[in-house]
Design an enzyme around this catalytic site. Structure first.
Site, PDB file in Angstrom:
ATOM      1  N   HIS A  40      36.094   9.931  72.386  1.00 14.57           N
ATOM      2  CA  HIS A  40      35.261  11.083  72.004  1.00 14.57           C
ATOM      3  C   HIS A  40      35.543  11.421  70.542  1.00 14.57           C
ATOM      4  O   HIS A  40      36.662  11.283  70.078  1.00 14.57           O
ATOM      5  CB  HIS A  40      35.605  12.302  72.873  1.00 14.57           C
ATOM      6  CG  HIS A  40      34.539  13.343  72.863  1.00 14.57           C
ATOM      7  ND1 HIS A  40      34.458  14.299  71.884  1.00 14.57           N
ATOM      8  CD2 HIS A  40      33.482  13.552  73.684  1.00 14.57           C
ATOM      9  CE1 HIS A  40      33.410  15.074  72.111  1.00 14.57           C
ATOM     10  NE2 HIS A  40      32.790  14.642  73.192  1.00 14.57           N
ATOM     11  N   ASP A  78      31.512  11.541  80.840  1.00 13.28           N
ATOM     12  CA  ASP A  78      30.653  10.522  81.465  1.00 13.28           C
ATOM     13  C   ASP A  78      31.392   9.566  82.389  1.00 13.28           C
ATOM     14  O   ASP A  78      30.769   8.741  83.047  1.00 13.28           O
ATOM     15  CB  ASP A  78      29.945   9.717  80.359  1.00 13.28           C
ATOM     16  CG  ASP A  78      28.961  10.587  79.605  1.00 13.28           C
ATOM     17  OD1 ASP A  78      29.084  10.701  78.376  1.00 13.28           O
ATOM     18  OD2 ASP A  78      28.108  11.209  80.269  1.00 13.28           O
TER      19      ASP A  78
HETATM   20  C1  SDX Z   1      29.150  12.268  75.015  1.00 12.56           C
HETATM   21  O1  SDX Z   1      29.835  14.696  70.782  1.00 12.56           O
HETATM   22  C2  SDX Z   1      29.854  15.153  71.979  1.00 12.56           C
HETATM   23  O2  SDX Z   1      30.320  16.245  72.268  1.00 12.56           O
HETATM   24  C3  SDX Z   1      29.200  14.266  73.021  1.00 12.56           C
HETATM   25  C4  SDX Z   1      29.339  14.711  74.468  1.00 12.56           C
HETATM   26  C5  SDX Z   1      28.553  15.960  74.747  1.00 12.56           C
HETATM   27  O3  SDX Z   1      28.884  16.658  75.725  1.00 12.56           O
HETATM   28  O4  SDX Z   1      27.539  16.196  74.041  1.00 12.56           O
HETATM   29  O5  SDX Z   1      30.699  14.938  74.780  1.00 12.56           O
HETATM   30  C6  SDX Z   1      28.790  13.651  75.420  1.00 12.56           C
HETATM   31  O6  SDX Z   1      28.395  11.648  74.323  1.00 12.56           O
HETATM   32  C7  SDX Z   1      30.496  11.731  75.417  1.00 12.56           C
HETATM   33  C8  SDX Z   1      30.782  10.319  74.797  1.00 12.56           C
HETATM   34  C9  SDX Z   1      30.078   9.292  75.685  1.00 12.56           C
HETATM   35  N1  SDX Z   1      30.132   7.956  75.069  1.00 12.56           N
HETATM   36  C10 SDX Z   1      30.881   6.980  75.609  1.00 12.56           C
HETATM   37  O7  SDX Z   1      31.632   7.112  76.572  1.00 12.56           O
HETATM   38  C11 SDX Z   1      30.675   5.626  74.933  1.00 12.56           C
HETATM   39  C12 SDX Z   1      32.033   4.999  74.641  1.00 12.56           C
HETATM   40  N2  SDX Z   1      32.693   5.779  73.615  1.00 12.56           N
HETATM   41  C13 SDX Z   1      32.592   5.357  72.234  1.00 12.56           C
HETATM   42  O8  SDX Z   1      31.375   4.772  71.899  1.00 12.56           O
HETATM   43  C14 SDX Z   1      33.183   6.359  71.245  1.00 12.56           C
HETATM   44  O9  SDX Z   1      34.373   6.776  71.756  1.00 12.56           O
HETATM   45  C15 SDX Z   1      32.376   7.582  70.834  1.00 12.56           C
HETATM   46  C16 SDX Z   1      31.013   7.215  70.346  1.00 12.56           C
HETATM   47  C17 SDX Z   1      32.253   8.519  71.974  1.00 12.56           C
HETATM   48  C18 SDX Z   1      33.149   8.262  69.710  1.00 12.56           C
HETATM   49  O10 SDX Z   1      33.141   7.403  68.650  1.00 12.56           O
HETATM   50  P1  SDX Z   1      33.809   7.793  67.235  1.00 12.56           P
HETATM   51  O11 SDX Z   1      34.291   9.192  67.236  1.00 12.56           O
HETATM   52  O12 SDX Z   1      32.885   7.376  66.153  1.00 12.56           O
HETATM   53  O13 SDX Z   1      35.099   6.953  67.219  1.00 12.56           O
HETATM   54  P2  SDX Z   1      35.188   5.458  66.764  1.00 12.56           P
HETATM   55  O14 SDX Z   1      34.039   4.656  67.307  1.00 12.56           O
HETATM   56  O15 SDX Z   1      35.438   5.430  65.298  1.00 12.56           O
HETATM   57  O16 SDX Z   1      36.487   4.978  67.554  1.00 12.56           O
HETATM   58  C19 SDX Z   1      37.772   5.061  66.994  1.00 12.56           C
HETATM   59  C20 SDX Z   1      38.474   3.789  67.455  1.00 12.56           C
HETATM   60  C21 SDX Z   1      37.728   2.504  67.056  1.00 12.56           C
HETATM   61  O17 SDX Z   1      38.700   1.487  66.975  1.00 12.56           O
HETATM   62  P3  SDX Z   1      39.289   1.099  65.481  1.00 12.56           P
HETATM   63  O18 SDX Z   1      38.104   0.717  64.640  1.00 12.56           O
HETATM   64  O19 SDX Z   1      39.985   2.374  64.971  1.00 12.56           O
HETATM   65  O20 SDX Z   1      40.240  -0.038  65.724  1.00 12.56           O
HETATM   66  O21 SDX Z   1      38.539   3.748  68.898  1.00 12.56           O
HETATM   67  C22 SDX Z   1      37.786   2.656  69.388  1.00 12.56           C
HETATM   68  C23 SDX Z   1      36.863   2.204  68.256  1.00 12.56           C
HETATM   69  O22 SDX Z   1      36.548   0.802  68.383  1.00 12.56           O
HETATM   70  N3  SDX Z   1      37.015   3.143  70.531  1.00 12.56           N
HETATM   71  C24 SDX Z   1      36.905   2.496  71.686  1.00 12.56           C
HETATM   72  C25 SDX Z   1      36.143   3.349  72.503  1.00 12.56           C
HETATM   73  N4  SDX Z   1      35.820   4.455  71.815  1.00 12.56           N
HETATM   74  C26 SDX Z   1      36.365   4.327  70.595  1.00 12.56           C
HETATM   75  N5  SDX Z   1      37.356   1.291  72.094  1.00 12.56           N
HETATM   76  C27 SDX Z   1      37.033   0.942  73.371  1.00 12.56           C
HETATM   77  N6  SDX Z   1      36.311   1.723  74.219  1.00 12.56           N
HETATM   78  C28 SDX Z   1      35.848   2.915  73.820  1.00 12.56           C
HETATM   79  N7  SDX Z   1      35.110   3.659  74.635  1.00 12.56           N
END
Ligand code: SDX
Length: 436
Positions: A313, A371
């Site tokens: 998140h 989720d």
């Molecule tokens: C919702 O914003 C909100 O409040 C949203 C929400 C709401 O109520 O409105 O809470 C609802 O959208 C919840 C999130 C649902 N999405 C998912 O579950 C999809 C999987 N999650 C990711 O796509 C991600 O965690 C996000 C999009 C939710 C957040 O992404 P960020 O903040 O841009 O973080 P990032 O992608 O930069 O991640 C940081 C690191 C990265 O690795 P590095 O480049 O630092 O090595 O963490 C890794 C990412 O690759 N990472 C994950 C991951 N989420 C982040 N690796 C594996 N699995 C994951 N789910």
């Protein structure tokens, strides 16, 4: 917001004159540096494409403490609201700033109940879709189409129009989501019943048929209501920011909410519940818990492009409090339905356990989000996977409207118009085609 007793000074190593910027403080959460005059004073923009360090507005509605894993709607912890209130009380709280007393709750419930029907013409929009159209494609169309029926109340600058549009949208979203579902299964639409609760009425419109009496299961009704509460609002997430930006042009509330529906559909946002359940089903098909280790290796391999859906998140760097409550609801529903041995629930709990012990996730502070469990409980209730995000949109509509109304109600608000860092071609002349 109040002016802090300290300021920010931006200095440049190339000798350009330093500029002072005021700092403002909220009641809780990080202070903000007011950069509104930065471009006028320096000819420079700030650069923050994903808004990682940018407050786009001030708000009094929802506060998230990502480090503590805390979520407050108008100051009330989500755990207390999910336990002691129902969704319509929560809607009243988000819209008007306070929980209703008994009389106000009765009045608000009656207003919403009496707007649950949609214009009979709305059903004809569905006929244009294929039966297997994704419900979010249908919802994006239907919500926008609502603006075609209320020309008397689409002036977003009129407080009464904003209020009646809020009631209509909260009231009609369940009807529209249920219509999208009935259309996909080839069953007749079921009209709202005013003697049912908000969640009970939704269940009835979803699963009743004209052929027999449908009894709402009170455990499922309560679970559905709690799912709505947990999804109701969440600060300036992607879809809420979309609604604010869209609404800032002065467009009508239905069009702005339709933009929010479209944004929520994405798998990185509200579409994650559908993607998470599909991920669990894939792992289950590959062999279940025994294949979790192999799957996690893929997730940790950057080149795989595989993410653990329902995890991570932008704000929560601790457990999403909604995920905990969703897991509890999952337990309650599965037990009530005699599905406590549901293999996907077991698999999800095993995945969570492994992830929370794995350095990759610990280092990146990746925890289950709202989720991760919501798909399992919705599937147990009988909601089709493709409809999960539609239910998220149904619940989030009150948050989107509350945030939109807060923005429009602020006399200082302006149309949102971000700038850019231009890295494209500088000016050049068009050559005749023979010379290109
Ligand atoms: C919702 O914003 C909100 O409040 C949203 C929400 C709401 O109520 O409105 O809470 C609802 O959208 C919840 C999130 C649902 N999405 C998912 O579950 C999809 C999987 N999650 C990711 O796509 C991600 O965690 C996000 C999009 C939710 C957040 O992404 P960020 O903040 O841009 O973080 P990032 O992608 O930069 O991640 C940081 C690191 C990265 O690795 P590095 O480049 O630092 O090595 O963490 C890794 C990412 O690759 N990472 C994950 C991951 N989420 C982040 N690796 C594996 N699995 C994951 N789910």
């Amino acid at each position: 917001m109040k002016l802090a007793d300290y300021k920010a000074t931006l200095s440049f190593s190339n000798g350009s004159p330093a500029v002072d910027m005021p700092i403002y403080q909220g009641n809780i959460g990080p202070d903000v540096i007011d950069i509104r005059k930065l471009y006028a004073q320096t000819g420079k923009f700030t650069y923050d494409p994903g808004f990682l360090s940018t407050a786009a507005c001030q708000s009094t509605i929802t506060y998230i403490d990502g480090d503590k894993g805390e979520l407050l709607y108008r100051g009330y912890p989500i755990e207390q609201l999910a336990t002691n209130c129902d969704f319509l009380e929560t809607c009243h709280l988000l819209l008007y700033g306070d929980l209703p007393d008994a009389a106000k709750k009765k009045d608000f419930t009656s207003r919403v109940t009496n707007h649950t029907m949609v214009n009979e013409q709305m059903q004809f929009f569905l006929r244009g879709f294929r039966r297997d159209a994704h419900p979010m494609a249908i919802m994006t169309g239907l919500v926008g189409a609502l603006s075609a029926f209320y020309h008397d109340s689409t002036d977003v600058h009129n407080a009464e129009h904003r209020d009646i549009s809020a009631i209509r949208l909260i009231a009609k979203m369940p009807t529209l989501v249920a219509m999208a579902y009935k259309y996909s299964v080839g069953q007749p639409f079921i009209y709202p019943k005013n003697d049912l609760s908000y969640a009970g009425n939704f269940m009835h419109m979803m699963f009743a048929t004209p052929c027999e009496e449908y009894k709402v299961n009170p455990v499922i009704e309560r679970a559905m209501d709690r799912i709505f509460i947990l999804h109701a609002d969440h600060e300036q997430n992607a879809s809420t920011s979309t609604v604010r930006l869209c609404g800032s042009s002065g467009t009508n509330p239905f069009a702005a909410i339709a933009a929010g529906v479209a944004c929520l559909w994405g798998p990185a946002h509200g579409g994650a519940n559908e993607a998470c359940l599909e991920m669990l089903e894939d792992i289950q098909r590959m062999g279940g818990v025994s294949k979790v280790g192999e799957f996690m290796e893929k997730v940790k391999d950057k080149n795989s492009g595989v993410k653990l859906m329902g995890f991570g998140h932008r704000v929560y760097k601790n457990y999403d409090p909604r995920a905990k409550l969703m897991q509890e609801t999952c337990n309650e529903v599965l037990t009530a339905l005699g599905l406590e041995n549901d293999p996907l629930f077991k698999l999800a709990k095993q995945l969570e356990k492994i992830a929370l012990e794995d350095d990759y996730f610990v280092q990146r502070k990746l925890y289950p989000n709202v989720d991760f469990y919501s798909g399992i409980v919705q599937r147990a209730i009988g909601i089709p996977v493709k409809l999960f995000t539609g239910i998220f949109a149904l619940a989030r509509t009150v948050g989107w409207i509350a945030q939109l109304n807060e923005m429009i109600g602020d006399p200082e608000y302006k149309i949102g118009r971000p700038r850019q860092l231009f890295t494209g071609s500088v000016k050049r002349d068009v050559m005749p085609i023979a010379k290109r």
